[in-house]
Design a protein around this motif. Sequence first.
Motif, short mmCIF file in Angstrom:
data_model
loop_
_atom_site.label_atom_id
_atom_site.label_comp_id
_atom_site.label_asym_id
_atom_site.label_seq_id
_atom_site.Cartn_x
_atom_site.Cartn_y
_atom_site.Cartn_z
N GLY A 45 0.81 -1.21 0.00
CA GLY A 45 0.00 0.00 0.00
C GLY A 45 0.85 1.26 0.00
N SER A 46 0.20 2.37 0.24
CA SER A 46 0.90 3.65 0.29
C SER A 46 1.61 3.81 1.64
N ASP A 47 2.52 4.77 1.70
CA ASP A 47 3.20 5.07 2.96
C ASP A 47 2.20 5.50 4.03
N ALA A 48 1.23 6.31 3.63
CA ALA A 48 0.22 6.79 4.58
C ALA A 48 -0.64 5.63 5.10
N GLU A 49 -0.99 4.70 4.21
CA GLU A 49 -1.75 3.52 4.65
C GLU A 49 -0.94 2.70 5.65
N TYR A 50 0.36 2.59 5.41
CA TYR A 50 1.20 1.86 6.36
C TYR A 50 1.17 2.53 7.73
N ALA A 51 1.21 3.85 7.75
CA ALA A 51 1.19 4.57 9.02
C ALA A 51 -0.08 4.27 9.80
N ILE A 52 -1.22 4.24 9.12
CA ILE A 52 -2.49 3.92 9.80
C ILE A 52 -2.52 2.45 10.20
N ASN A 53 -2.00 1.58 9.36
CA ASN A 53 -1.89 0.16 9.69
C ASN A 53 -1.06 -0.01 10.98
N TRP A 54 0.06 0.71 11.05
CA TRP A 54 0.91 0.67 12.24
C TRP A 54 0.13 1.11 13.48
N ALA A 55 -0.61 2.22 13.37
CA ALA A 55 -1.35 2.74 14.51
C ALA A 55 -2.44 1.78 14.96
N LEU A 56 -3.20 1.23 14.03
CA LEU A 56 -4.25 0.27 14.39
C LEU A 56 -3.66 -0.96 15.07
N THR A 57 -2.53 -1.42 14.57
CA THR A 57 -1.85 -2.57 15.17
C THR A 57 -1.37 -2.23 16.58
N ALA A 58 -0.76 -1.05 16.75
CA ALA A 58 -0.27 -0.63 18.07
C ALA A 58 -1.41 -0.48 19.06
N LEU A 59 -2.59 -0.13 18.58
CA LEU A 59 -3.77 0.02 19.44
C LEU A 59 -4.50 -1.30 19.66
N HIS A 60 -3.96 -2.37 19.10
CA HIS A 60 -4.54 -3.72 19.23
C HIS A 60 -5.96 -3.81 18.71
N GLU A 61 -6.23 -3.08 17.65
CA GLU A 61 -7.55 -3.14 17.02
C GLU A 61 -7.64 -4.35 16.09
N ASP A 62 -8.81 -4.93 16.01
CA ASP A 62 -9.09 -6.03 15.08
C ASP A 62 -9.57 -5.38 13.79
N PHE A 63 -8.74 -5.44 12.74
CA PHE A 63 -9.08 -4.73 11.51
C PHE A 63 -8.66 -5.54 10.29
N VAL A 64 -9.22 -5.14 9.16
CA VAL A 64 -8.87 -5.73 7.87
C VAL A 64 -8.37 -4.61 6.98
N TYR A 65 -7.24 -4.86 6.34
CA TYR A 65 -6.71 -3.91 5.35
C TYR A 65 -7.23 -4.32 3.98
N GLN A 66 -7.66 -3.34 3.19
CA GLN A 66 -8.22 -3.57 1.85
C GLN A 66 -9.48 -4.45 1.93
N TYR A 67 -10.48 -3.90 2.56
CA TYR A 67 -11.74 -4.59 2.83
C TYR A 67 -12.74 -4.33 1.71
N PRO A 68 -13.17 -5.39 0.99
CA PRO A 68 -14.13 -5.19 -0.10
C PRO A 68 -15.54 -4.90 0.43
N VAL A 69 -16.18 -3.91 -0.15
CA VAL A 69 -17.54 -3.53 0.21
C VAL A 69 -18.40 -3.65 -1.05
N ALA A 70 -19.54 -4.30 -0.92
CA ALA A 70 -20.50 -4.46 -2.03
C ALA A 70 -19.83 -5.08 -3.27
N GLY A 71 -19.03 -6.10 -3.02
CA GLY A 71 -18.39 -6.81 -4.14
C GLY A 71 -17.00 -6.31 -4.49
#
Length: 132
Positions: A21-47
Motif C-alpha cells: 500500500g501507500s506510505d500513509a496507509e502503512y502509518a495507519i496500519n501501524w497505529a491500528l496494530t499498536a492500538l490492538h484493534e481487530d481490523f482488515v486492510y483492503q476490505y471489499p464492500v459491495a463486491g
Amino acid sequence: FLFEQKPELPIWQQIPPDWTGSDAEYAINWALTALHEDFVYQYPVAGGRRLRGGSVADFFVHSANLIIRVQGVYFHYQRGEDARAVDQLSKLMMESKGFVVIDIDSDDALRAPMYYTQEALNYQDHSRAMKG
C-alpha cells in the motif's frame, strides 16, 4: 573523520519492503496494530472492485463498524470535481451498507498517525473533505 548519522525515521515511516500500500496507509496500519484493534486492510464492500458500484475500503475496524479511508492529497483532492464526486458516491454507498466512514488525509497520517487513528476510532473526521 566522523560521519554524520541520519536521524532515524519514526517507526511508522520504516516501511517493510513487502508492503503493497501507500506510505500513509502503512502509518495507519501501524497505529491500528499498536492500538490492538481487530481490523482488515483492503476490505471489499459491495463486491469490491469485481462488481460495478463496489469499492475497497482501506481499513475496516470490526469493533467500531468503522471504515477508514486514507485520502491522498493529489488523487482525492486535486484531480477535480469528478474525482471528488466518485469519492463521495463511494462514501455514501458504504454508509448505506451501515458502515461509519471516516477519512484521514495522507499528510495527516504521515505526520501523526496515532492521533488521527484514535480520532477516527472516536468517529472524528478531520479530513479536507469534511472541512469542505
